[in-house]
Design an enzyme around this catalytic site. Structure first.
Site, mmCIF file in Angstrom:
data_model
loop_
_atom_site.group_PDB
_atom_site.id
_atom_site.type_symbol
_atom_site.label_atom_id
_atom_site.label_comp_id
_atom_site.label_asym_id
_atom_site.label_seq_id
_atom_site.Cartn_x
_atom_site.Cartn_y
_atom_site.Cartn_z
ATOM 1 N N PHE A 1 -4.757 -3.069 -13.677
ATOM 2 C CA PHE A 1 -4.487 -4.332 -12.986
ATOM 3 C C PHE A 1 -5.775 -5.058 -12.609
ATOM 4 O O PHE A 1 -5.851 -6.268 -12.582
ATOM 5 C CB PHE A 1 -3.683 -4.000 -11.735
ATOM 6 N N HIS A 19 2.018 3.685 -3.637
ATOM 7 C CA HIS A 19 2.125 2.226 -3.793
ATOM 8 C C HIS A 19 3.539 1.796 -4.163
ATOM 9 O O HIS A 19 3.752 0.656 -4.578
ATOM 10 C CB HIS A 19 1.126 1.730 -4.850
ATOM 11 N N CYS A 45 22.765 -10.052 2.693
ATOM 12 C CA CYS A 45 22.427 -10.200 4.119
ATOM 13 C C CYS A 45 21.569 -11.446 4.377
ATOM 14 O O CYS A 45 21.270 -11.762 5.522
ATOM 15 C CB CYS A 45 21.721 -8.952 4.625
ATOM 16 N N VAL A 65 -8.557 11.074 -20.557
ATOM 17 C CA VAL A 65 -7.623 11.995 -19.872
ATOM 18 C C VAL A 65 -6.447 12.398 -20.761
ATOM 19 O O VAL A 65 -5.828 13.430 -20.547
ATOM 20 C CB VAL A 65 -7.102 11.408 -18.531
HETATM 21 ZN ZN ZN Z 1 19.637 -7.291 2.583
#
Ligand code: ZN
Length: 260
Positions: A40, A125, A161, A240
């Site tokens: 990244f 992460h 929600c 690796v």
């Molecule tokens: Zn929600």
């Protein structure tokens, strides 16, 4: 590659692993480059060339403009389905299967360790194959998230929600998940094998220090030097995807000899 020197290191690493009682493995972006996932932070990678990833994919950018955020983030999620684990992931899964590796701590969000068969894992992460509601914290698979991006409310994936689904990963500006657990595990380990991490990202780069502080050893397999190289029993700078399978192969051979 100096072949003798290389083989000596593989032998020594193998010996240390076989003598360990509580080895853990810490992995970073370098284990996934062999699967075609660019680091990244490597500059000049397509989509990221013209933008600052810190600006478009931070938690602030997500809340400020989720649609723009997903414009940049969506290709990363889609790419996930196309990639497979590579020999380094597979070797790490094998170390667990054989009982040598007790825990895997990964900085990677690509889910490739899971694809390779690793089980006991802390994903500091988070993971890109899930999305989490910013309000009620319900979790959906990213396949569902992608469908929502196509169809619902102009590309903003609202939860029932009223919250918005965000990738279940630590964005820039967010706290790491499971960090306390990772610290506890690192402190108890008698050996930490670090694979494909340049140890530049804080606070994950502090974990090896917890291990060393409590008497544990470090082995670092990474193509670039790290700031902890001086603390490691062994540094090995080769690919690796070559190194890890070689270690597992030698462990296999030695284990078999012992059985006989
Ligand atoms: Zn929600």
């Amino acid at each position: 590659m100096d072949k003798n020197n290389h083989f000596n290191k593989i032998q020594k690493i193998t010996e240390i692993i076989r003598n360990s009682k509580n080895m853990i493995v810490l992995t970073g972006a370098g284990v996934s480059t062999g699967s075609g996932i660019p680091d990244f932070r490597t500059p000049g990678k397509g989509l990221w060339e013209k933008v600052n990833p810190y600006e478009v994919t931070s938690i602030d950018a997500f809340y400020a403009n989720p649609k723009r955020f997903y414009h940049f983030y969506r290709p990363r999620i889609e790419k996930l389905n196309e990639v497979a684990s590579n020999p380094s992931h597979n070797a790490i899964a094998k170390l667990e299967e054989k009982g040598y590796m007790k825990w895997l701590i990964t900085q990677n969000i690509d889910n490739l360790h899971r694809k390779a068969g690793s089980k006991k894992m802390i994903k500091i992460h988070g993971t890109l194959d899930e999305a989490i509601c910013s309000k009620c914290h319900s979790i959906i698979p990213s396949s569902e998230l992608l469908k929502m991006l196509d169809s619902v409310c102009g590309g903003i994936p609202y939860c029932e929600c009223g919250g918005i689904y965000k990738p279940n990963v630590t964005l820039f500006g967010e706290m790491l998940t499971n960090l306390d657990e990772a610290i506890t595990i690192s402190s108890k380990a008698d050996l930490m094998l670090i694979v494909g991490s340049s140890l530049q990202v804080s606070p994950a780069n502090l974990l090896p220090q917890y291990c060393v502080k409590n008497g544990g050893k470090l082995i670092i397999a990474n193509q670039m030097p790290t700031h902890l190289d001086n603390f490691a029993e062994i540094n090995i700078r080769d690919d690796v995807c070559v190194v890890l399978p070689e270690i597992v192969k030698l462990i296999d051979r030695l284990d078999e000899c012992e059985v006989v």
